[in-house]
Design a protein around this motif. Structure first.
Motif, PDB file in Angstrom:
ATOM      1  N   THR A  34       0.856  -1.175   0.000  1.00  0.00           N
ATOM      2  CA  THR A  34       0.000   0.000   0.000  1.00  0.00           C
ATOM      3  C   THR A  34       0.894   1.226   0.000  1.00  0.00           C
ATOM      4  N   TYR A  35       0.568   2.195  -0.829  1.00  0.00           N
ATOM      5  CA  TYR A  35       1.340   3.432  -0.880  1.00  0.00           C
ATOM      6  C   TYR A  35       0.400   4.611  -1.062  1.00  0.00           C
ATOM      7  N   GLN A  36       0.941   5.793  -0.853  1.00  0.00           N
ATOM      8  CA  GLN A  36       0.177   7.030  -1.018  1.00  0.00           C
ATOM      9  C   GLN A  36       0.383   7.531  -2.452  1.00  0.00           C
ATOM     10  N   SER A  39       0.243  13.545  -5.291  1.00  0.00           N
ATOM     11  CA  SER A  39       1.180  14.510  -4.729  1.00  0.00           C
ATOM     12  C   SER A  39       0.456  15.809  -4.423  1.00  0.00           C
ATOM     13  N   GLN A  47      -3.884  15.331  -7.301  1.00  0.00           N
ATOM     14  CA  GLN A  47      -4.597  15.273  -6.033  1.00  0.00           C
ATOM     15  C   GLN A  47      -5.957  14.617  -6.228  1.00  0.00           C
ATOM     16  N   VAL A  49      -4.159  13.060  -2.729  1.00  0.00           N
ATOM     17  CA  VAL A  49      -3.299  11.951  -2.336  1.00  0.00           C
ATOM     18  C   VAL A  49      -4.204  10.919  -1.664  1.00  0.00           C
ATOM     19  N   HIS A  50      -4.031   9.651  -2.050  1.00  0.00           N
ATOM     20  CA  HIS A  50      -4.895   8.604  -1.503  1.00  0.00           C
ATOM     21  C   HIS A  50      -4.153   7.276  -1.453  1.00  0.00           C
ATOM     22  N   ALA A  51      -4.568   6.404  -0.552  1.00  0.00           N
ATOM     23  CA  ALA A  51      -3.939   5.096  -0.386  1.00  0.00           C
ATOM     24  C   ALA A  51      -4.376   4.156  -1.506  1.00  0.00           C
ATOM     25  N   ASN A 130       7.701   6.716  -0.206  1.00  0.00           N
ATOM     26  CA  ASN A 130       7.277   8.105  -0.133  1.00  0.00           C
ATOM     27  C   ASN A 130       8.439   8.995  -0.568  1.00  0.00           C
TER      28      ASN A 130
END
Length: 176
Positions: A34-36, A39, A47, A49-51, A130
């Motif tokens: 899982t990452y964000q 930016s 935009q 920013v979301h998982a 990140n």
């Protein structure tokens, strides 16, 4: 670059993104996670920013090359890039001047599909770290990316270089 998920491969690169389900190539494993995604530094286009959670996959080490795309053209499955073919001495350079439809044709010929935006960004962030660039947060320079003419920082070259020619800019997993 090409990417493989189980027995499906992805091709990521100038040819239009990444391709899942392809023939041959050097592959790099990217662990799932899982990452964000997105930016807050690029205006609203990245935009919110979301998982995002992805399963592990393999990606080709580099972009689709002129030689790889030429093989598709020679097989009659792809059309010439806009502006014609690159000279044969540019076979290890990334193919350019192909649109989304041509990318789809290449994928079909290769038995693959284009990757998702989430898969591409995950790979470009060294497995969802990140950070700003595949190499981390260090300022982009000619040592990391093809972006300079005659060593002048910040002057775009209006040309390409052989794939994987800027190894300092590789992701942590080795994607060029």
């Amino acid at each position: 670059s090409l990417v493989r998920h189980s027995h499906i491969l992805l091709l990521l690169g100038v040819v239009g993104g990444c391709l899942i389900g392809c023939k041959g190539g050097d592959w790099v494993a990217l662990p799932g996670g899982t990452y964000q995604m997105g930016s807050n530094d690029c205006g609203t286009v990245a935009q919110p920013v979301h998982a995002v959670t992805l399963s592990g996959f393999e990606m080709a080490k580099s972009e689709t090359t002129v030689a790889q795309y030429a093989a598709c053209v020679d097989a009659g499955a792809c059309t010439e890039p806009y502006g014609g073919r690159e000279p044969s001495n540019k076979g290890d350079y990334p193919v350019t001047s192909v649109d989304w439809n041509q990318s789809q044709d290449f994928c079909g010929w290769a038995g693959a599909r284009l990757c998702t935006e989430a898969e591409w960004e995950y790979a470009a962030r060294s497995g969802g770290l990140n950070q700003t660039y595949p190499w981390g947060d260090a300022t982009a320079t000619c040592g990391y990316a093809v972006m300079c003419a005659n060593g002048d920082y910040g002057r775009w070259t209006n040309t390409t270089r052989a794939v994987c020619s800027k190894t300092a800019g590789n992701s942590a997993q080795g994607v060029c």
